[in-house]
Design a protein around this motif. Sequence first.
Motif, mmCIF file in Angstrom:
data_model
loop_
_atom_site.group_PDB
_atom_site.id
_atom_site.type_symbol
_atom_site.label_atom_id
_atom_site.label_comp_id
_atom_site.label_asym_id
_atom_site.label_seq_id
_atom_site.Cartn_x
_atom_site.Cartn_y
_atom_site.Cartn_z
ATOM 1 N N GLY A 98 0.959 56.211 20.188
ATOM 2 C CA GLY A 98 0.781 54.989 19.400
ATOM 3 C C GLY A 98 -0.212 55.219 18.275
ATOM 4 O O GLY A 98 -1.059 56.126 18.323
ATOM 5 N N ALA A 99 -0.119 54.372 17.246
ATOM 6 C CA ALA A 99 -1.013 54.497 16.092
ATOM 7 C C ALA A 99 -2.465 54.247 16.496
ATOM 8 O O ALA A 99 -3.388 54.768 15.883
ATOM 9 C CB ALA A 99 -0.588 53.532 15.001
ATOM 10 N N LYS A 100 -2.674 53.458 17.532
ATOM 11 C CA LYS A 100 -4.039 53.209 18.000
ATOM 12 C C LYS A 100 -4.671 54.518 18.480
ATOM 13 O O LYS A 100 -5.838 54.805 18.195
ATOM 14 C CB LYS A 100 -4.018 52.172 19.127
ATOM 15 N N TYR A 127 -10.776 48.628 15.205
ATOM 16 C CA TYR A 127 -11.481 49.540 14.298
ATOM 17 C C TYR A 127 -12.956 49.686 14.662
ATOM 18 O O TYR A 127 -13.480 50.789 14.788
ATOM 19 C CB TYR A 127 -11.387 49.048 12.848
ATOM 20 N N ASN A 170 -6.451 49.070 5.694
ATOM 21 C CA ASN A 170 -5.211 48.661 6.341
ATOM 22 C C ASN A 170 -4.462 47.701 5.415
ATOM 23 O O ASN A 170 -4.853 46.566 5.238
ATOM 24 C CB ASN A 170 -5.571 47.984 7.680
ATOM 25 N N ASN A 174 -3.471 43.567 9.072
ATOM 26 C CA ASN A 174 -3.584 42.753 10.249
ATOM 27 C C ASN A 174 -5.075 42.458 10.379
ATOM 28 O O ASN A 174 -5.855 43.415 10.490
ATOM 29 C CB ASN A 174 -3.089 43.540 11.474
ATOM 30 N N ASP A 202 -4.249 52.967 7.205
ATOM 31 C CA ASP A 202 -3.396 52.503 8.304
ATOM 32 C C ASP A 202 -2.202 51.783 7.679
ATOM 33 O O ASP A 202 -2.318 50.645 7.219
ATOM 34 C CB ASP A 202 -4.224 51.576 9.207
ATOM 35 N N LYS A 237 5.863 48.747 14.834
ATOM 36 C CA LYS A 237 6.101 47.498 14.134
ATOM 37 C C LYS A 237 7.437 47.505 13.395
ATOM 38 O O LYS A 237 8.199 46.560 13.489
ATOM 39 C CB LYS A 237 4.943 47.204 13.158
ATOM 40 N N ARG A 245 5.110 53.641 22.569
ATOM 41 C CA ARG A 245 3.844 54.323 22.274
ATOM 42 C C ARG A 245 4.020 55.620 21.483
ATOM 43 O O ARG A 245 3.672 56.703 21.948
ATOM 44 C CB ARG A 245 3.045 54.602 23.570
ATOM 45 N N TYR A 323 1.631 37.897 9.939
ATOM 46 C CA TYR A 323 0.551 36.999 10.338
ATOM 47 C C TYR A 323 0.232 35.997 9.239
ATOM 48 O O TYR A 323 0.301 36.329 8.057
ATOM 49 C CB TYR A 323 -0.726 37.793 10.631
HETATM 50 C C1 LIG Z 1 -0.245 47.272 15.874
HETATM 51 C C2 LIG Z 1 -1.258 47.963 15.052
HETATM 52 C C3 LIG Z 1 -1.618 49.294 15.289
HETATM 53 C C4 LIG Z 1 -1.247 50.072 16.535
HETATM 54 O O1 LIG Z 1 0.042 50.274 16.748
HETATM 55 P P1 LIG Z 1 0.514 51.137 17.999
HETATM 56 O O2 LIG Z 1 1.349 52.213 17.372
HETATM 57 O O3 LIG Z 1 1.339 50.202 18.808
HETATM 58 O O4 LIG Z 1 -0.646 51.676 18.715
HETATM 59 C C5 LIG Z 1 -2.506 49.921 14.424
HETATM 60 N N1 LIG Z 1 -3.027 49.262 13.382
HETATM 61 C C6 LIG Z 1 -2.730 47.973 13.141
HETATM 62 C C7 LIG Z 1 -3.356 47.309 11.986
HETATM 63 C C8 LIG Z 1 -1.847 47.271 13.972
HETATM 64 O O5 LIG Z 1 -1.604 45.981 13.743
#
Ligand SMILES: *Cc1c(COP(=O)(O)O)cnc(C)c1O
Length: 396
Positions: A98-100, A127, A170, A174, A202, A237, A245, A323
């Motif tokens: 996942g991006a997280k 963050y 970002n 978000n 991001d 997304k 993930r 959002y």
């Molecule tokens: C949803 C989101 C992520 C993480 O996405 P994953 O790939 O599901 O971990 C990262 N940055 C932002 C701003 C998000 O909204």
Amino acid sequence: MKLSPAVSALKPSATIAAAGKAKALKAQGIKVYDFTLGEPDFNTPEHIQAAAIAAMQAGHTHYTASGGIPELKGAICAAFERDHGFKYQPNQCLVSNGAKHSLHNVITALCGPGDEVIIPAPYWVSYEALVELAGATPVIVGTTEESGFRLAPDDLERAITPKTKLLLLNSPSNPTGATYSVAQLEALARVTEKHKLFVCSDEIYDKLLYTNEPFRSWTTLLGGIPERTIIVNGVSKAYAMTGWRIGWTLAPADLTSAMDNLQSQETSNPCSVSQYAALAALNGSQECVAMMLGEFTKRREYTLGRVRKLPQISMPEPGGAFYAFFNISRHFGKPLPNGKTYANSTEFCTGLLEEAHVALVSGDAFGAPGYVRLSFATGLPILEAGFDRIAKFLGG
Ligand SMILES: *Cc1c(COP(=O)(O)O)cnc(C)c1O
């Protein structure tokens, strides 16, 4: 129990906590209009699911290379070139859980005690926590509603010190949906380049854009700045694949290899089956992305119309993501139709959930007191019923 200093200081993810409160009410059999969700409500497209099943049947159920299968790295680089005209090499790509997880890799590999990381507010909940976990110092730089929640180059410049290592940006954002024009991005890039800062961009919402200007990746600004850029993206997304993930970074090769080293010790490879699913997402028809964007566009229009009609509420138009982030502070300290008075966004959200059964996330979680976040990644009938309740709650 005595926990480590880093972990005892950690707050739980506020969006996950808000969704948890809504879930608890639902478990009591109460109908809750839940707009806390930070994920598309669509199912993962069929052809992607089919690719995952085929991968399992073909025996792709073992460890892969820790940083991802070469086919997926190749597809990520090819997709980036197709979208942005810039060619990354597979040794500049790392696939993560996942991006997280990608963000964690970037921050942990680049930053430590004594380093400052600039984060524009309102910011995504994780963050600040990820920077603190790495022992580095988050430096929060505010933006204004009047500017559409865009980081001002002068404010960025003023926040830079000799310790500044990284800017976390970002866009689309978000929680605010804020996007930047190319001119606005390049004005920021001139500042980061002057100080030779790394920028972690991001770009997870790059496909969910409602503006006329196409998405512009940070790598390609000012004629190209790949040597100080880290792109974070993933399939969550754009392809409705949050549960699979898969996220990734595109970054300088030496940083990529350091992050691969970190990942090989911490988690090993991201799920093998999910990697094949992500490969199908990137290489297959992009029609599913367009279909979902079409739906989000309708929901956004509806949401904007309803927010504008709420009494004493203001909101800049979100240019991307899913959002609505609006200002409810004019209601603080004054009784609402239910006779109750709320002093801040968190109290307001609790009241709205308990009395109207509508779940939003408090802006306090995003470093933006006075605001709330509503996710419109949910069907129109639910949005309609939810807005009816919010309007009634506010006396509008
Ligand atoms: C949803 C989101 C992520 C993480 O996405 P994953 O790939 O599901 O971990 C990262 N940055 C932002 C701003 C998000 O909204």
